[in-house]
Design an enzyme around this catalytic site. Sequence first.
Site, PDB file in Angstrom:
ATOM      1  N   CYS A 145     -69.606   0.972 -54.760  1.00 22.91           N
ATOM      2  CA  CYS A 145     -69.768  -0.115 -53.818  1.00 22.91           C
ATOM      3  C   CYS A 145     -68.670  -0.809 -53.903  1.00 22.91           C
ATOM      4  CB  CYS A 145     -70.981  -1.024 -54.413  1.00 22.91           C
ATOM      5  SG  CYS A 145     -71.211  -2.462 -53.250  1.00 22.91           S
ATOM      6  N   CYS A 197     -70.322  -4.953 -46.513  1.00 24.29           N
ATOM      7  CA  CYS A 197     -70.340  -3.756 -46.972  1.00 24.29           C
ATOM      8  C   CYS A 197     -68.866  -3.224 -47.251  1.00 24.29           C
ATOM      9  CB  CYS A 197     -71.202  -2.717 -46.550  1.00 24.29           C
ATOM     10  SG  CYS A 197     -71.088  -1.121 -47.257  1.00 24.29           S
TER      11      CYS A 197
END
Length: 268
Positions: free
Chosen positions: A73, A202
């Site tokens: 991530c 993101c």
Amino acid sequence: MRTEFAKYEGAGNDFILIDNRGEGFTPDPRLIARLCDRHFGIGADGVMTLSRSAGTDCAMRYFNADGSEGEMCGNGARCFALFAEHLGIGGEGKRFTAADGLHTARILRTEGAGGLVELGMTEVAEIRRGDGWWFLNTGVPHYVEFVGDLDTADVCGRGRAIRRDTARFPQGTNVNFVRILRDGAIAVRTYERGVEAETLACGTGATAAAIVTNFACQPAVLRYDVAVPGGTLSVRFSREAATEHYSDIRLTGPARRVFAGEFGTEDF
């Protein structure tokens, strides 16, 4: 057992971080999902643990909001680097391992509980092309599609359908809708696999969108400002001419400690 945690956010992508160097916390999918629940738990897009690692400053494990373990991530890793800084681990530069390999991060600036963090991303060697879409892996799989109007894009509806299209994407995929603003500037909305919803940012998705914009539309541009609902990120990279090989990929953006506390695993 009580477990201490800290809540961080990077451009609105929020995470629960746990110092697990003492190995007192055992990640469990059901527990992770309950901690991330925004009504019955702390609320987050994911959970990260920090542990010891031979040869690097530390190791990161990342868990999606649904309890599944994720490979990587980008915004989470930037928050993780700032968490390590707040714990006094490493210097201005951090070296840590994640499921997708070794990463480096630099703390470019700190101010109070926040800072500006640059993260080194894994190289990209292949970009798959379809009818109006592109697919690549920037640590996790990402689908990219260009749209004319980002505000009216059906991020949740179409995003969910594409994310679950296992005929094309056997492992599932994150889904990015991208609008080109000008040379070196794009806007992105992302449906995240594992969160199973649109998120405010993101990092791996912003990286994927920037690379595909270079690949498909702007081959001379090697740095992008990426507007996301939670703020602005920056992506830069190098590319071998006329290839799909991207290296020296750097994701930069803000990160901030929001609060800290503790929870009892018996409460979840």
